[in-house]
Design a protein around this motif. Structure first.
Motif, mmCIF file in Angstrom:
data_model
loop_
_atom_site.group_PDB
_atom_site.id
_atom_site.type_symbol
_atom_site.label_atom_id
_atom_site.label_comp_id
_atom_site.label_asym_id
_atom_site.label_seq_id
_atom_site.Cartn_x
_atom_site.Cartn_y
_atom_site.Cartn_z
ATOM 1 N N THR A 1 20.985 39.729 -26.383
ATOM 2 C CA THR A 1 21.268 38.538 -27.178
ATOM 3 C C THR A 1 22.034 37.516 -26.359
ATOM 4 N N LEU A 2 23.021 37.961 -25.603
ATOM 5 C CA LEU A 2 23.804 37.067 -24.753
ATOM 6 C C LEU A 2 22.900 36.353 -23.744
ATOM 7 N N ALA A 3 22.047 37.087 -23.066
ATOM 8 C CA ALA A 3 21.154 36.481 -22.070
ATOM 9 C C ALA A 3 20.237 35.436 -22.712
ATOM 10 N N ASP A 4 19.716 35.731 -23.892
ATOM 11 C CA ASP A 4 18.829 34.777 -24.571
ATOM 12 C C ASP A 4 19.587 33.532 -25.011
ATOM 13 N N LEU A 5 20.808 33.712 -25.502
ATOM 14 C CA LEU A 5 21.603 32.549 -25.925
ATOM 15 C C LEU A 5 21.997 31.691 -24.726
ATOM 16 N N GLU A 6 22.260 32.317 -23.597
ATOM 17 C CA GLU A 6 22.563 31.537 -22.389
ATOM 18 C C GLU A 6 21.337 30.728 -21.960
ATOM 19 N N LEU A 7 20.167 31.326 -22.043
ATOM 20 C CA LEU A 7 18.935 30.616 -21.711
ATOM 21 C C LEU A 7 18.733 29.430 -22.659
ATOM 22 N N LEU A 8 18.920 29.651 -23.953
ATOM 23 C CA LEU A 8 18.753 28.572 -24.933
ATOM 24 C C LEU A 8 19.791 27.469 -24.736
ATOM 25 N N ARG A 9 21.028 27.853 -24.428
ATOM 26 C CA ARG A 9 22.064 26.856 -24.157
ATOM 27 C C ARG A 9 21.652 25.974 -22.984
ATOM 28 N N ASP A 10 21.206 26.601 -21.902
ATOM 29 C CA ASP A 10 20.808 25.853 -20.716
ATOM 30 C C ASP A 10 19.613 24.952 -21.005
ATOM 31 N N GLN A 11 18.687 25.461 -21.794
ATOM 32 C CA GLN A 11 17.503 24.675 -22.153
ATOM 33 C C GLN A 11 17.898 23.477 -23.022
ATOM 34 N N ALA A 12 18.758 23.699 -24.014
ATOM 35 C CA ALA A 12 19.217 22.604 -24.873
ATOM 36 C C ALA A 12 20.006 21.574 -24.072
ATOM 37 N N LEU A 13 20.794 22.042 -23.115
ATOM 38 C CA LEU A 13 21.559 21.128 -22.269
ATOM 39 C C LEU A 13 20.625 20.256 -21.422
ATOM 40 N N ALA A 14 19.592 20.845 -20.860
ATOM 41 C CA ALA A 14 18.629 20.075 -20.064
ATOM 42 C C ALA A 14 17.908 19.037 -20.929
ATOM 43 N N ILE A 15 17.538 19.417 -22.145
ATOM 44 C CA ILE A 15 16.887 18.470 -23.062
ATOM 45 C C ILE A 15 17.849 17.349 -23.420
ATOM 46 N N ARG A 16 19.110 17.703 -23.681
ATOM 47 C CA ARG A 16 20.112 16.684 -24.021
ATOM 48 C C ARG A 16 20.254 15.671 -22.890
ATOM 49 N N LYS A 17 20.333 16.161 -21.660
ATOM 50 C CA LYS A 17 20.485 15.263 -20.510
ATOM 51 C C LYS A 17 19.270 14.345 -20.369
ATOM 52 N N ALA A 18 18.074 14.894 -20.516
ATOM 53 C CA ALA A 18 16.856 14.089 -20.412
ATOM 54 C C ALA A 18 16.788 13.061 -21.538
ATOM 55 N N ALA A 19 17.132 13.474 -22.741
ATOM 56 C CA ALA A 19 17.108 12.558 -23.884
ATOM 57 C C ALA A 19 18.143 11.450 -23.706
ATOM 58 N N ASP A 20 19.310 11.810 -23.231
ATOM 59 C CA ASP A 20 20.363 10.827 -23.006
ATOM 60 C C ASP A 20 19.937 9.799 -21.960
ATOM 61 N N ALA A 21 19.265 10.265 -20.919
ATOM 62 C CA ALA A 21 18.804 9.368 -19.859
ATOM 63 C C ALA A 21 17.779 8.361 -20.362
ATOM 64 N N HIS A 22 17.080 8.702 -21.445
ATOM 65 C CA HIS A 22 16.068 7.814 -22.023
ATOM 66 C C HIS A 22 16.542 7.168 -23.331
ATOM 67 N N ASP A 23 17.837 7.245 -23.588
ATOM 68 C CA ASP A 23 18.430 6.670 -24.804
ATOM 69 C C ASP A 23 17.803 7.190 -26.097
ATOM 70 N N CYS A 24 17.407 8.461 -26.092
ATOM 71 C CA CYS A 24 16.893 9.119 -27.294
ATOM 72 C C CYS A 24 18.075 9.818 -27.973
ATOM 73 N N PHE A 25 18.860 9.022 -28.680
ATOM 74 C CA PHE A 25 20.141 9.497 -29.175
ATOM 75 C C PHE A 25 20.028 10.611 -30.209
ATOM 76 N N GLY A 26 19.015 10.551 -31.064
ATOM 77 C CA GLY A 26 18.839 11.619 -32.058
ATOM 78 C C GLY A 26 18.614 12.973 -31.402
ATOM 79 N N VAL A 27 17.771 13.001 -30.386
ATOM 80 C CA VAL A 27 17.504 14.240 -29.651
ATOM 81 C C VAL A 27 18.763 14.679 -28.918
ATOM 82 N N ALA A 28 19.402 13.737 -28.224
ATOM 83 C CA ALA A 28 20.605 14.069 -27.461
ATOM 84 C C ALA A 28 21.694 14.624 -28.373
ATOM 85 N N ASN A 29 21.887 14.002 -29.522
ATOM 86 C CA ASN A 29 22.935 14.462 -30.439
ATOM 87 C C ASN A 29 22.637 15.839 -31.009
#
Length: 150
Positions: free
Chosen positions: A101-129
């Motif tokens: 469970t820990l390994a999967d949550l770390e993977l999901l955290r990293d994936q969500a963080l990457a999406i947040r950064k990409a969304a923020d770079a494109h001013d997609c605030f709803g996705v980033a938030n």
């Protein structure tokens, strides 16, 4: 700005949805098959996680729907793009269940963080938030799991 025309971001969100979907089923599997002296506590904790995953899955898929993008929604679709792996149908020691469970949550955290950064770079605030909220929630669960495993 909308992410409706950003294929890379939408593909990343769909891959995230696939991992949440596989993770949701995997948490059920662990919940049903966990064994050990602290069975009840781990069993209940895993249930709380899969209940939370249902909400994460829904709100993330709806984010795509609001942009006019089709979210992946089938098990076949999830398995085709997910990086979280399924488990077999056997008993799992409680420590191993928590480590998985820990390994999967770390993977999901990293994936969500990457999406947040990409969304923020494109001013997609709803996705980033939304992803920022997910990252915060994963961080709390990761801390909790690490504490249980210490």
């Amino acid at each position: 700005m909308s992410h409706a025309n950003d294929a890379n971001l939408n593909n990343a969100i769909n891959a995230y949805i696939a991992n949440i979907g596989v993770g949701y089923i995997k948490l059920h599997n662990l919940h049903w098959n966990v064994v050990g002296p602290q069975f009840k506590a781990v069993h209940e904790y895993l249930e709380s996680l899969y209940d939370a995953f249902a909400d994460v899955l829904d709100e993330t898929a709806e984010l795509l729907k609001m942009a006019g993008v089709q979210p992946v929604g089938s098990l076949k679709g999830y398995l085709a793009i997910a990086t979280i792996q399924e488990l077999g149908d056997e008993a799992v020691d409680q420590k191993k269940a928590l480590e998985i469970t820990l390994a999967d949550l770390e993977l999901l955290r990293d994936q969500a963080l990457a999406i947040r950064k990409a969304a923020d770079a494109h001013d997609c605030f709803g996705v980033a938030n939304l992803m920022e909220d997910h990252v915060t929630n994963y961080a709390k669960q990761i801390w909790f799991l690490r504490s249980m495993l210490a």
